[in-house]
Each structure stands twice: as C-alpha cells, then as structure tokens.
Write a protein that holds these residues in place. Structure first.
Motif, PDB file in Angstrom:
ATOM      1  N   ASP A 131       0.843  -1.200   0.000  1.00  0.00           N
ATOM      2  CA  ASP A 131       0.000   0.000   0.000  1.00  0.00           C
ATOM      3  C   ASP A 131       0.876   1.248   0.000  1.00  0.00           C
ATOM      4  OD1 ASP A 131      -2.322  -1.627   0.310  1.00  0.00           O
ATOM      5  OD2 ASP A 131      -1.987  -1.683   2.476  1.00  0.00           O
ATOM      6  N   ARG A 173      -4.792   2.026  -1.039  1.00  0.00           N
ATOM      7  CA  ARG A 173      -4.722   0.678  -1.611  1.00  0.00           C
ATOM      8  C   ARG A 173      -5.534   0.666  -2.900  1.00  0.00           C
ATOM      9  NH1 ARG A 173      -6.469  -3.062   2.793  1.00  0.00           N
ATOM     10  NH2 ARG A 173      -4.252  -2.923   3.272  1.00  0.00           N
ATOM     11  N   ASP A 205      -7.670  -1.826  -5.292  1.00  0.00           N
ATOM     12  CA  ASP A 205      -8.334  -3.128  -5.407  1.00  0.00           C
ATOM     13  C   ASP A 205      -8.709  -3.295  -6.876  1.00  0.00           C
ATOM     14  OD1 ASP A 205     -10.113  -5.276  -5.504  1.00  0.00           O
ATOM     15  OD2 ASP A 205     -11.057  -4.768  -3.596  1.00  0.00           O
ATOM     16  N   ASP A 222      -9.635  -5.927  -8.567  1.00  0.00           N
ATOM     17  CA  ASP A 222     -10.810  -6.757  -8.835  1.00  0.00           C
ATOM     18  C   ASP A 222     -12.103  -5.955  -8.770  1.00  0.00           C
ATOM     19  OD1 ASP A 222      -9.191  -8.993  -9.144  1.00  0.00           O
ATOM     20  OD2 ASP A 222      -9.377  -9.555  -7.025  1.00  0.00           O
ATOM     21  N   ARG A 223     -12.204  -5.078  -7.789  1.00  0.00           N
ATOM     22  CA  ARG A 223     -13.425  -4.274  -7.621  1.00  0.00           C
ATOM     23  C   ARG A 223     -13.294  -2.877  -8.208  1.00  0.00           C
ATOM     24  NH1 ARG A 223     -15.303  -4.626  -1.571  1.00  0.00           N
ATOM     25  NH2 ARG A 223     -13.179  -3.892  -1.238  1.00  0.00           N
ATOM     26  N   LYS A 224     -12.128  -2.566  -8.765  1.00  0.00           N
ATOM     27  CA  LYS A 224     -11.844  -1.257  -9.357  1.00  0.00           C
ATOM     28  C   LYS A 224     -12.093  -0.121  -8.363  1.00  0.00           C
ATOM     29  CE  LYS A 224     -12.765  -2.755 -14.104  1.00  0.00           C
ATOM     30  NZ  LYS A 224     -11.979  -3.897 -13.926  1.00  0.00           N
ATOM     31  N   THR A 255      -8.863   2.686  -2.250  1.00  0.00           N
ATOM     32  CA  THR A 255      -9.279   2.773  -0.852  1.00  0.00           C
ATOM     33  C   THR A 255      -8.293   3.646  -0.085  1.00  0.00           C
ATOM     34  OG1 THR A 255     -10.292   0.596  -0.944  1.00  0.00           O
ATOM     35  CG2 THR A 255      -9.781   1.457   1.247  1.00  0.00           C
ATOM     36  N   HIS A 313     -13.838   4.591  -0.016  1.00  0.00           N
ATOM     37  CA  HIS A 313     -13.621   3.865  -1.266  1.00  0.00           C
ATOM     38  C   HIS A 313     -14.090   4.729  -2.430  1.00  0.00           C
ATOM     39  CE1 HIS A 313     -13.009   0.219   1.106  1.00  0.00           C
ATOM     40  NE2 HIS A 313     -14.082   0.573   1.779  1.00  0.00           N
TER      41      HIS A 313
END
Length: 160
Positions: free
Chosen positions: A45, A59, A61, A63-65, A68, A115
């Motif tokens: 991170d 961070r 992510d 996969d979830r675009k 964070t 997020h």
C-alpha cells in the motif's frame, strides 16, 4: 455565440488515468508529483507520510476497481476512555466522506476508510483532492472525538 466556455490561458485540461493504468505505482508517482512524501509499505500500500494534514494509506483493489483511502488514530486507553461504537456512529452522522469504525478487540484505535471507484478511469486532480479531503476529515473527526470526551487533542497518534 458559442456554447462552450472560453479557453483560459492559465488552465490545462484534466489528466485522466485510464482504468487499466490505475495502480499503486501510478498513484505513487502522482502523489510524488503533488509533492507528498510517500513510501510503499510491506503490504504493498502507499503510505503518505507528509504533505497532508494526517498520514494515510492508499490501496488499489483491481478486482473491484476501487481506490481505498484508510487510516487510524490511537490513544492510550489506560489514561483515556476507549473509542466506542457510539463515537464512531456520531462521526459517521456528522463528518462527510470517511466512514469511521471501531474494532472491539482494539479499543485504542478509531479507524476511517473511504472507497472511490476508478471504473472508466479517474482524474488525477480528483485523486489528490480526495486524499486531502479524507485526511482533513479524519483530523476533524479525531478532534471532534477528543472534544466530546474532553481529551487533549495531542493524545491522538497515528501508527506506522
């Protein structure tokens, strides 16, 4: 008569990071260009240690675009009351942007997270602005919490 606004000589178009280019490396470079002091921590991170009101982590992510933003503040529970769900709920009702929460096994910490989607890309200035706003809102929340329980603000610390 033109429907578009006049071009101003001191402005430049927004720079978009395409969805497939959003990464820790790209965001780290962006924050360094914005004169923030960063490092990549052991978990991969981004840790922004200087340039904001309060240090935060970021961070990606893939996969979830999501990008964070997260951080936490702490205090000595031997000298001061623990953070509670009631305080976190109060902050969530009164502070815009971060979501605050506590973990029962860690009463000395108040966590905050936000997020942001980067689906279809993200504007560079928005990422920097979100980091600034998130850090500032977390500081405000920590100060609000300190005032609600009558604790000197300097007892709040951020751990690295």
């Amino acid at each position: 008569m033109s429907a578009s606004p006049p071009s101003l000589p001191h402005t430049r178009p927004a720079t978009i990071i395409p969805e497939d280019a959003v990464s820790i490396a790209a965001l780290n470079e962006l924050f360094r260009r914005a004169f923030f002091k960063t490092k990549i921590d052991d978990e991969g991170d981004i840790y922004i240690t200087a340039g904001l009101e309060f240090p935060i982590w970021i961070r990606v992510d893939a996969d979830r675009k999501l990008i964070t933003f997260f951080t936490y503040v702490g205090r000595d529970v031997d000298a001061h009351p623990p953070f509670t769900e009631a305080l976190a709920n109060h902050l969530n009702a009164t502070v815009t942007l971060p979501s605050f929460y506590v973990v029962a096994s860690e009463p000395d910490r108040l966590y905050a997270t936000y997020h942001a989607s980067y689906e279809d890309g993200v504007i560079e200035s928005h990422v920097v602005g979100m980091a600034r706003y998130f850090a500032g809102a977390c500081v405000y929340g920590a100060r609000t919490t300190a005032i609600r329980v009558r604790i000197p603000i300097q007892i709040f610390t951020q751990y690295s």
